[in-house]
Design a protein around this motif. Structure first.
Motif, PDB file in Angstrom:
ATOM      1  N   ILE A 391     -10.978   2.999  -0.542  1.00 19.27           N
ATOM      2  CA  ILE A 391      -9.667   3.455  -0.070  1.00 19.27           C
ATOM      3  C   ILE A 391      -8.640   2.339  -0.170  1.00 19.27           C
ATOM      4  N   TYR A 392      -9.071   1.120   0.139  1.00 22.23           N
ATOM      5  CA  TYR A 392      -8.158  -0.019   0.075  1.00 22.23           C
ATOM      6  C   TYR A 392      -7.652  -0.245  -1.347  1.00 22.23           C
ATOM      7  N   GLY A 393      -8.459   0.148  -2.325  1.00 23.21           N
ATOM      8  CA  GLY A 393      -8.054  -0.026  -3.717  1.00 23.21           C
ATOM      9  C   GLY A 393      -6.975   0.933  -4.161  1.00 23.21           C
ATOM     10  N   ILE A 394      -6.556   1.853  -3.310  1.00 23.69           N
ATOM     11  CA  ILE A 394      -5.518   2.831  -3.659  1.00 23.69           C
ATOM     12  C   ILE A 394      -4.146   2.270  -3.303  1.00 23.69           C
ATOM     13  N   ALA A 395      -3.254   2.250  -4.281  1.00 26.89           N
ATOM     14  CA  ALA A 395      -1.844   1.872  -4.055  1.00 26.89           C
ATOM     15  C   ALA A 395      -1.716   0.528  -3.341  1.00 26.89           C
ATOM     16  N   ASP A 396      -2.521  -0.448  -3.811  1.00 20.80           N
ATOM     17  CA  ASP A 396      -2.433  -1.812  -3.263  1.00 20.80           C
ATOM     18  C   ASP A 396      -2.617  -1.852  -1.746  1.00 20.80           C
ATOM     19  N   GLY A 397      -3.555  -1.088  -1.252  1.00 13.67           N
ATOM     20  CA  GLY A 397      -3.891  -1.154   0.165  1.00 13.67           C
ATOM     21  C   GLY A 397      -2.985  -0.364   1.079  1.00 13.67           C
ATOM     22  N   GLU A 398      -2.150   0.521   0.538  1.00 16.75           N
ATOM     23  CA  GLU A 398      -1.199   1.264   1.368  1.00 16.75           C
ATOM     24  C   GLU A 398      -1.892   2.198   2.368  1.00 16.75           C
ATOM     25  N   VAL A 399      -3.041   2.745   1.977  1.00 11.73           N
ATOM     26  CA  VAL A 399      -3.731   3.670   2.888  1.00 11.73           C
ATOM     27  C   VAL A 399      -4.151   2.932   4.159  1.00 11.73           C
ATOM     28  N   ILE A 400      -4.719   1.748   3.989  1.00 11.97           N
ATOM     29  CA  ILE A 400      -5.141   0.962   5.154  1.00 11.97           C
ATOM     30  C   ILE A 400      -3.930   0.476   5.941  1.00 11.97           C
ATOM     31  N   LYS A 401      -2.862   0.149   5.237  1.00 15.21           N
ATOM     32  CA  LYS A 401      -1.642  -0.281   5.925  1.00 15.21           C
ATOM     33  C   LYS A 401      -1.099   0.839   6.808  1.00 15.21           C
ATOM     34  N   HIS A 402      -1.262   2.072   6.378  1.00 15.64           N
ATOM     35  CA  HIS A 402      -0.801   3.227   7.155  1.00 15.64           C
ATOM     36  C   HIS A 402      -1.798   3.648   8.236  1.00 15.64           C
ATOM     37  N   THR A 403      -2.964   2.999   8.271  1.00 13.96           N
ATOM     38  CA  THR A 403      -4.008   3.388   9.227  1.00 13.96           C
ATOM     39  C   THR A 403      -3.740   2.755  10.585  1.00 13.96           C
ATOM     40  N   LEU A 743      -8.948  11.018  -5.127  1.00 10.06           N
ATOM     41  CA  LEU A 743      -7.820  11.504  -5.916  1.00 10.06           C
ATOM     42  C   LEU A 743      -6.732  12.085  -5.018  1.00 10.06           C
ATOM     43  N   LYS A 744      -7.133  12.796  -3.978  1.00 10.12           N
ATOM     44  CA  LYS A 744      -6.158  13.380  -3.049  1.00 10.12           C
ATOM     45  C   LYS A 744      -5.374  12.290  -2.330  1.00 10.12           C
ATOM     46  N   LEU A 745      -6.047  11.211  -1.926  1.00  6.63           N
ATOM     47  CA  LEU A 745      -5.356  10.099  -1.286  1.00  6.63           C
ATOM     48  C   LEU A 745      -4.381   9.428  -2.253  1.00  6.63           C
ATOM     49  N   LYS A 746      -4.805   9.301  -3.499  1.00  7.65           N
ATOM     50  CA  LYS A 746      -3.919   8.701  -4.502  1.00  7.65           C
ATOM     51  C   LYS A 746      -2.660   9.542  -4.680  1.00  7.65           C
ATOM     52  N   GLU A 747      -2.826  10.862  -4.698  1.00  8.21           N
ATOM     53  CA  GLU A 747      -1.667  11.745  -4.870  1.00  8.21           C
ATOM     54  C   GLU A 747      -0.723  11.643  -3.675  1.00  8.21           C
ATOM     55  N   ILE A 748      -1.295  11.615  -2.461  1.00  7.31           N
ATOM     56  CA  ILE A 748      -0.459  11.540  -1.256  1.00  7.31           C
ATOM     57  C   ILE A 748       0.328  10.247  -1.223  1.00  7.31           C
ATOM     58  N   PHE A 749      -0.328   9.132  -1.519  1.00  6.06           N
ATOM     59  CA  PHE A 749       0.353   7.851  -1.382  1.00  6.06           C
ATOM     60  C   PHE A 749       1.157   7.480  -2.620  1.00  6.06           C
ATOM     61  N   ALA A 750       0.894   8.152  -3.722  1.00  2.00           N
ATOM     62  CA  ALA A 750       1.820   8.027  -4.847  1.00  2.00           C
ATOM     63  C   ALA A 750       3.133   8.701  -4.482  1.00  2.00           C
ATOM     64  N   HIS A 751       3.031   9.834  -3.774  1.00  4.37           N
ATOM     65  CA  HIS A 751       4.225  10.537  -3.290  1.00  4.37           C
ATOM     66  C   HIS A 751       4.963   9.690  -2.250  1.00  4.37           C
ATOM     67  N   GLN A 752       4.185   9.029  -1.355  1.00  2.00           N
ATOM     68  CA  GLN A 752       4.799   8.167  -0.354  1.00  2.00           C
ATOM     69  C   GLN A 752       5.540   7.009  -1.021  1.00  2.00           C
ATOM     70  N   ASP A 753       4.943   6.450  -2.087  1.00  2.00           N
ATOM     71  CA  ASP A 753       5.600   5.356  -2.814  1.00  2.00           C
ATOM     72  C   ASP A 753       6.897   5.831  -3.452  1.00  2.00           C
ATOM     73  N   ALA A 754       6.862   7.069  -3.964  1.00  2.00           N
ATOM     74  CA  ALA A 754       8.073   7.614  -4.588  1.00  2.00           C
ATOM     75  C   ALA A 754       9.182   7.792  -3.558  1.00  2.00           C
ATOM     76  N   ILE A 755       8.822   8.263  -2.366  1.00  2.00           N
ATOM     77  CA  ILE A 755       9.814   8.427  -1.291  1.00  2.00           C
ATOM     78  C   ILE A 755      10.384   7.076  -0.892  1.00  2.00           C
ATOM     79  N   GLN A 756       9.479   6.092  -0.767  1.00  2.00           N
ATOM     80  CA  GLN A 756       9.921   4.756  -0.368  1.00  2.00           C
ATOM     81  C   GLN A 756      10.855   4.160  -1.419  1.00  2.00           C
ATOM     82  N   LEU A 757      10.520   4.366  -2.705  1.00  2.00           N
ATOM     83  CA  LEU A 757      11.367   3.849  -3.782  1.00  2.00           C
ATOM     84  C   LEU A 757      12.728   4.531  -3.777  1.00  2.00           C
TER      85      LEU A 757
END
Length: 762
Positions: A391-403, A743-757
């Motif tokens: 999980i940490y390997g997704i979006a440079d650790g964003e999932v854990i940062k949001h935990t 894959l579902k986590l990647k999709e969610i946090f890719a969307h979060q990255d897009a919102i943040q950008l």
């Protein structure tokens, strides 16, 4: 020819054991059941024998030690049966080296076991993906060397000390034995018994491994003198038994030395050997009174066992046991859960939540992640760590940062705690990379050998060794052995008091992690956290009615006067992962005495705590987040096919109800959690997404990811994993379900990255 076989000494000894010594034979039967994987498979007991580990390696040395262990057990069997039954066979007394002849003819039971064991461990190791099949030969040679060395030393001793009839009655030894009154009494008693014995032996196996006829003139030898030969032999056997027992006890003084921490299976064989030896010793000294005396001793031990000098508590390290014990009653629980207290703890947690929110200045409403990991011993610890790394390997650790919250039980909490510490250190030290695979090796390193060894040399007797932790003195026990080995395996990074996590949690540098343990007195949870969480034990706003049964107890508040913040974090983890008989239940300073055990009995998945937290802070979550993502890490499949049933046999009718309770406990909790989650999902004013990871080695496609065509086998519930079990755990991340979850986590946090950008551009 028929008489030569039927009336041979080996066959007659076997028949005698089946008639008289079934208790001793049952020990070999139990070991056979274990190595044939008919007993203890769920707990991984067979793998302790088939894949022994010493100094964190399966090697020829570990198998040599197994050879020594089995040799000691075999010799204990020979010695005890010789003491109990050797005098029935008078012809032995006139043979040179009577005990050695007896042992050579007492070979049938041990030989059957040795042959089956060698076949089993060779087949097991050949399927263990070793770098070369010649390694298995090394294992076999190591096992053989250990056995041969042990037999040579013990038989060498007996060949020197044990006398036959013609040597013994040269005079000197006979005079010495005559001075021992108890020995003479035994001789007279045995002689009377011998007159009634009718065991017939015509042939025996001599020291050249050939059948030899029993001399026909045994009757001309004086019976009492013949028995005095056996008595002299028995005395030497008794002395070596005492020596071996004292040697094992001596090892207890050095039990922290890794080189002396024997393989768990060897410790088990030594324990069995000691029990067998004690049978022989009691039989030698007490004769007909042995059974009555043993029963009396059991009752006396049971009576005195609750005396303070024999019943010293197994402690949680770091807290003050010398202060006045806390009152543990309903009035005290109601005081601790006063609405003002609950509100105070809620406000403190709201401060933590606001600090968490401040980490995302570009996100108006970030996703809040919670992780719930199930228990399951070391397999759950390794599986949880592996999933968190993935999980940490997704979006440079964003999932854990949001935990914001970790929950769970037993091994799952252990894996979460280890990852959390690595993650905390990685924020200030580049040497700590949460993705480093070395942490998987550390988490999966053996933690069982020192526990079983400590049980053998320390906990079965009176514990008398102490150690000091942060100003408090505690008795060492196998709980200490567990913590000490875990600390060594993880390079000491979690060896700190729970108060050390107060600031990182408050500043939201790491997720909160309430470590829970089940209180056996009344079934409540004990919640151990550096920030009090009393709101987990009563109604959300602390407005409980008088009839409400409080669900949990906050550790910091309950033991306020016992320096609770000084509790060793490793002790807190042990309290959540106490496995019956392996690590002892912990007693805490209260009246009545509070006792804790593995929290998996009440909530093995941690989902209840996560959803309870969500419910308590639903208003804040609704106003400040875009919803909750609940990540569950299970060490089992959630949905499995209903197994077929067959008409039960008689024994199955007896044991099936208990088996059903055990096997369905996981399903019962899963269904309860599903009901609770569905209710929360439908009633909360925000979305709750559940993403599940399951340890399901059977679902890994054979040959595609593992390099092997074999089906992956499920790891056992244990504190030690074989190489094959580690492989099945690590490979399970590649099942279709787990890959879809990633894959579902990647999709969610890719969307979060897009919102943040997008927010950043605006």
């Amino acid at each position: 020819m028929r008489d030569k076989i039927w009336y041979s000494f080996p066959v007659q000894l076997l028949l005698l054991h089946l008639r008289k010594n079934l208790a001793l034979i049952s020990i070999w039967a139990l070991l056979l059941g274990i190595i044939l994987e008919k007993f203890g498979v769920v707990l991984g007991i067979p793998f302790l024998f088939l894949d022994p580990e010493y100094l964190h390696q399966v090697s020829w040395i570990s198998f040599m030690m197994m050879g020594i262990g089995f040799a000691v057990l075999t010799m204990a069997f020979h010695m005890t049966t010789y003491i109990m039954d050797g005098s029935q066979f008078k012809f032995l007394a006139v043979l040179p080296k009577p005990f050695i002849h007896f042992s050579l003819n007492n070979f049938i039971v041990p030989l059957i076991f040795y042959l089956i064991y060698c076949i089993r461990f060779i087949n097991f190791q050949l399927g263990n993906d070793l770098s070369s099949e010649w390694i298995v030969l090394q294992y076999f040679l190591g096992f053989s060397a250990g056995s041969i060395l042990s037999y040579s030393l013990i038989f060498g001793y007996f060949s020197i000390t044990n006398k036959d009839f013609f040597i013994l009655f040269a005079g000197s030894v006979d005079k010495r034995l005559r001075k021992v009154r108890l020995t003479r009494a035994n001789v007279i008693s045995q002689y009377k018994e011998l007159k009634t014995k009718n065991d017939k032996v015509l042939y025996f196996v001599n020291m050249k491994f050939r059948f030899e006829k029993v001399r026909p003139d045994i009757a001309r030898f004086e019976g009492t003198k013949l028995l005095r030969v056996f008595d002299q032999n028995h005395l030497n056997l008794f002395l070596i038994q005492v020596f071996l027992i004292l040697f094992v006890l001596f090892l207890g003084f050095f039990k922290e030395k890794p080189v002396l921490q024997l393989p768990a299976a060897m410790s088990a064989t030594l324990l069995l050997a000691i029990l067998v030896m004690l049978v022989g010793a009691v039989s030698f000294w007490l004769r007909k009174w042995a059974t009555v005396t043993v029963i009396g001793m059991i009752f006396l031990m049971n009576y005195f066992s609750n005396f303070s000098f024999l019943n010293r508590p197994h402690e949680a390290f770091g807290i003050d046991y010398n202060s006045k014990p806390e009152l543990y009653n309903l009035e005290r629980l109601n005081q601790l859960l006063h609405p003002d207290t609950v509100a105070k703890d809620r406000n403190k947690t709201l401060e933590i939540l606001n600090n968490w929110k401040s980490k995302f200045p570009l996100e108006e409403k970030p996703k809040m992640v919670m992780v719930a990991a199930s228990g399951g011993g070391q397999r759950a610890a390794l599986w949880t760590l592996h999933v968190l790394q993935s999980i940490y390997g997704i979006a440079d650790g964003e999932v854990i940062k949001h935990t914001e919250l970790f929950t769970g039980a037993s091994g799952g909490v252990l894996g979460e705690a280890f990852f959390r510490e690595i993650y905390l250190r990685s924020q200030t030290d580049s040497n700590f990379d949460p993705l480093d695979p070395k942490y998987l090796d550390q988490m999966s390193a053996d933690n069982l050998n020192p526990i079983i060894f400590t049980l053998l040399v320390n906990d079965l007797l009176i514990r008398n060794q102490y150690f000091e932790y942060r100003g408090y003195r505690h008795l060492k026990d196998r709980g200490f052995a567990f913590e000490n080995q875990l600390n060594l395996n993880t390079e000491g990074i979690m060896d700190k008091p729970i108060e050390a996590y107060k600031e990182p949690e408050t500043l939201a540098k790491i997720p909160m992690l309430p470590v829970t343990s089940l209180i056996t007195n009344d079934g409540r949870k004990l919640v151990i956290s550096p920030n009090s969480m009393s709101y987990l034990g009563t109604s959300a706003l602390g407005k409980s009615g008088a009839d409400e049964k409080k669900q949990s107890i906050d550790f910091l508040r309950f033991f306020h006067d016992h320096d609770p913040g000084n509790l060793r974090f490793l002790s807190a983890l042990r309290m959540s992962a106490t496995f019956p008989f392996i690590t002892p239940n912990i007693q805490l300073p209260s009246v009545p005495e509070m006792e804790t055990m593995d929290t998996g009995l009440s909530d093995n998945f941690g989902i209840q705590d996560a959803l309870r937290f969500t419910y308590v802070f639903q208003k804040w979550i609704s106003e400040n987040t875009s919803g909750v993502i609940l990540i569950t890490i299970r060490d089992s499949e959630k949905v499995v096919e209903i197994p077929p049933t067959t008409p039960p046999k008689i024994f199955e009718k007896i044991f099936t109800p208990l088996k059903n309770i055990y096997s369905n406990w996981d399903n019962v909790q899963t269904i309860q959690n599903e009901v609770l989650f569905n209710y929360m999902d439908e009633s909360m004013p925000f979305d709750i997404d559940k993403i599940e990871f399951e340890y399901a080695p059977e679902k890994v496609q054979a040959g595609e990811l593992t390099g092997s065509q074999e089906t992956m086998q499920r790891a056992s519930l244990n504190w030690r994993l074989t190489a094959r079990e580690k492989k099945s755990i690590l490979a399970s991340i590649y099942t279709q379900k787990n890959q879809q979850s990633l894959l579902k986590l990647k999709e969610i946090f890719a969307h979060q990255d897009a919102i943040q950008l997008n927010d950043s551009i605006q």
